[in-house]
Design an enzyme around this catalytic site. Structure first.
Site, PDB file in Angstrom:
ATOM      1  N   GLU A   1       0.818  -1.216   0.000  1.00 15.25           N
ATOM      2  CA  GLU A   1       0.000   0.000   0.000  1.00 15.25           C
ATOM      3  C   GLU A   1       0.852   1.267   0.000  1.00 15.25           C
ATOM      4  OE1 GLU A   1      -0.604  -2.613   1.919  1.00 15.25           O
ATOM      5  OE2 GLU A   1      -2.626  -3.288   1.399  1.00 15.25           O
TER       6      GLU A   1
ATOM      7  N   HIS B   1     -11.485  -5.061   8.691  1.00 13.72           N
ATOM      8  CA  HIS B   1     -12.028  -4.985   7.328  1.00 13.72           C
ATOM      9  C   HIS B   1     -13.420  -4.358   7.315  1.00 13.72           C
ATOM     10  CE1 HIS B   1      -8.799  -7.890   6.700  1.00 13.72           C
ATOM     11  NE2 HIS B   1      -8.929  -7.753   5.398  1.00 13.72           N
TER      12      HIS B   1
END
Lengths: 329, 347
Positions: free
Chosen positions: A68, A137
């Site tokens: 990321e 998540h």
């Protein structure tokens, strides 16, 4: 129905289809646009970009390693040197891995270099609870991002807003983080066709007009709020701010001047959140119109738990919005 | 154009640029000590041959990214000393209008994509420029400078891996000056040489004497050619040394003054190159003094320029937050214009 769809030819699209269509249009319109992310060649998380790799090939739609920091950091570098990257961060919770690149690179590059560079970078980030995906998540981080100088943030609640804002985000010469709620990809709605429909950054939409209470609601809670409005004995105005920064203070304050009552429904932790900013903006601008204590609907400051019984407890829904409305009247 | 240092003129020019960096930073050191230059400054004295060896191998269109120790890279890439110094003074005529200072210098016209004082951040930025070069089939490439400390940072690993995986036209130049802030190399890494790490990415790792401008130039030219041929990145480790502390004011308890003096006496990049050119009959003492005199005059002018340059207008603090302005920023600016200094009060 928002102002944009009132007098136009429309088609019915899901949120997922609207975002995909917007990205496809931008890929077709501008060779500088390219998409990168994990599993992006297979449509990425939740298949939002399904089919785009097949149509546009590796140069335009590509997989990245699970990196990321490199995705966002190189996205800034590519944007500063002339491209328009659309980086899929996938689950918004992962922003922790690349927060430096969002906060210090994307947000500050243009400013600290005295305007020497533009950073036309779009970051897609997928938020929200309700799929039993547990704490890492399921969260929302849009209040963190909207707080960062130099970064714009949008969080559409309708397919029309998703379509129009994605196109504006990709075309923007500033970094924009585009928040998608993963539980409403199948929310359907009217989207204008033709005429290159866009929604400017920084414009709210009155999704349902009313006279007694203003409910400012984002993402999934927009639908929950419209449902809640049916169950109360009051005329409720429901506004989707759509853009979190810039924020359309005028539309929100004007509504409160009419109704005198305010509920803010947003699926972020309640403390120090988007709710606080919206309430403050309204109070600063329309204090003398306030007739009742303002109400906030959000996540009660916990991470999102896994067990369905616990997730249901902390994640707000239409019942919570309804109770909040009733407390104002 | 890129240059092989293959003529006496080019070699003297490279020497001059090293002398310019040394003199520039002498002024920065002294004016910072006088409190004339505000903020934090990090000097690169001792490392001049890396900056000059690399940047003489680049074209004007090639991008570099840099670190908190960016003065040498900036001057070697072609930024003007007067505007660079004005930036350090926080003046409107500086490269970034005074908004960046020593740690945040950029000039895209000269291919200086930006100094990044968050250690490691220069590397993903360089990888990103490499993406642009590759996707636009460009005839330029990107060079990311970073230090030995940065290779312990996760984003550096991610960015080199990404560049290697996509065979991007990027060269990573690790200036190993042997100290990460106040920590010695062995405290930070479990390898002898940073260049060993290149094998983890499947790219070439080169070690070069960072005190030898010719060696750096040749190594960089080969890596650049490789990048432009589509053969992907190279990691170059330049072994070097900084004479000053991590920052100006650093008391440097982590090393001895004898060690610093030993490098200055025996491995100084300017002295050694000067002696080499003299031995080859390319540089007389008079010619070297002429270079020093000319550089000192340039720096005297630069100091005058920086001192006399305008302070940026306070309201310019509201510029460049965005390209397409947000109404929030507009409102703050407008209220300042109406009410004077009201920064910090809500709308």
């Amino acid at each position: 129905m928002s102002a944009e769809t009132a007098d136009r030819e429309t088609e019915t699209l899901s949120m997922r289809e609207a975002i995909r269509a917007a990205l496809r249009e931008e890929l077709l319109a501008d060779d500088d646009v390219f998409i990168m992310g994990q599993d992006e060649e297979d449509g990425g998380s939740f298949e939002v970009t399904a089919g785009l790799h097949d149509e546009f090939g590796f140069d335009r739609v590509r997989n990245t390693p699970i990196s990321e920091a490199a995705q966002i950091g190189s996205g800034v570098g590519a944007a500063a040197t002339g491209l328009r990257p659309v980086v899929n961060l996938s689950f918004a919770d992962f922003i922790g891995v690349c927060f430096d690149q969002v906060m210090n690179q994307a947000g500050k590059t243009r400013y600290m270099f005295g305007g020497a560079s533009e950073v036309p970078l779009t970051i897609r980030a997928i938020e929200g609870a309700g799929l039993n995906a547990a704490a890492q998540h399921s969260g929302t981080v849009h209040t963190l991002v909207a707080h960062l100088p130099g970064v714009k943030a949008v969080a559409p609640g309708t397919p029309a807003a998703a379509m129009g804002l994605m196109k504006s985000a990709v075309r923007s010469n500033d970094p924009v983080v585009f928040f998608e709620n993963k539980t409403i990809y199948e929310r359907h709605g009217d989207v204008p066709t033709g005429d290159d429909f866009t929604v400017p950054l920084g414009e709210a939409s009155i999704e349902q007009a009313g006279e007694d209470v203003t409910v400012v609601a984002t993402q999934r809670l927009l639908g929950e709020s419209i449902a809640a409005a049916r169950d109360v004995d009051a005329s409720v105005e429901v506004i989707d701010p759509r853009s979190l920064y810039p924020l359309d203070t005028d539309t929100l304050a004007d509504s409160l001047r009419k109704t005198g009552r305010l509920v803010v429904a947003d699926e972020s932790p309640l403390s120090y959140g988007l709710h606080a900013e919206i309430v403050t903006r309204v109070v600063e601008n329309a204090f003398w119109s306030i007739d009742a204590p303002v109400q906030r609907v959000g996540v009660p400051d916990t991470p999102i738990p896994f067990a369905p019984s616990q997730e249901d407890e902390v994640v707000p829904d239409a019942d919570d919005v309804r109770r909040a409305i009733q407390r104002t009247v | 154009m890129t240059e092989t240092l293959d003529t006496p003129e080019k070699r003297r020019s490279a020497l001059r640029t090293m002398v310019l960096i040394r003199e520039f930073e002498n002024h920065v050191r002294d004016r910072f000590a006088d409190n004339e230059i505000p903020g934090f400054v990090h000097l690169s004295q001792g490392q001049e041959a890396v900056a000059v060896g690399v940047c003489t191998a680049l074209s004007r269109d090639d991008y570099i990214t840099s670190t908190h120790r960016a003065h040498g890279h900036s001057l070697a890439k072609g930024l003007e000393p007067d505007r660079l110094l004005a930036e350090l003074y926080g003046k409107a005529e500086g490269h970034c209008g005074g908004r960046g200072g020593s740690m945040h210098v950029a000039d895209l016209d000269e291919g200086m994509l930006g100094a990044q004082p968050i250690v490691g951040a220069s590397v993903p930025l360089g990888t990103g420029a490499g993406i642009t070069a590759q996707l636009s089939d460009a005839d330029w490439m990107a060079t990311a400078f970073c230090g030995d400390g940065s290779v312990a940072a996760g984003q550096v690993h991610e960015a080199i891996n990404l560049a290697a995986t996509w065979q991007l036209p990027v060269v990573f130049v690790v200036e190993n000056n042997q100290y990460s802030e106040g920590m010695v190399f062995d405290e930070q890494h479990n390898v002898e040489d940073v260049a060993e790490m290149a094998s983890a990415y499947g790219i070439p790792g080169e070690i070069v004497d960072g005190q030898d401008v010719t060696a750096v130039n040749e190594t960089m030219r080969a890596a650049r050619e490789r990048a432009l041929d589509g053969d992907g990145p190279t990691l170059i480790e330049a072994k070097t040394y900084r004479y000053r502390g991590h920052f100006e004011g650093d008391e440097q308890p982590y090393r001895s003054q004898e060690e610093v003096e030993d490098w200055r006496e025996n491995r100084d990049p300017i002295d050694n190159y000067r002696e080499r050119l003299a031995a080859a009959g390319e540089l007389t003492d008079e010619e070297f003094e002429a270079i020093r005199t000319e550089v000192k005059a340039v720096m005297a002018d630069a100091v005058e320029f920086a001192r006399n340059a305008d302070e940026p207008a306070p309201e310019a603090a509201y510029d460049d937050v965005f390209v397409e302005e947000a109404p929030e920023i507009d409102a703050f600016r407008e209220r300042m214009a109406a009410d004077g200094d009201n920064g910090g009060v809500g709308l």
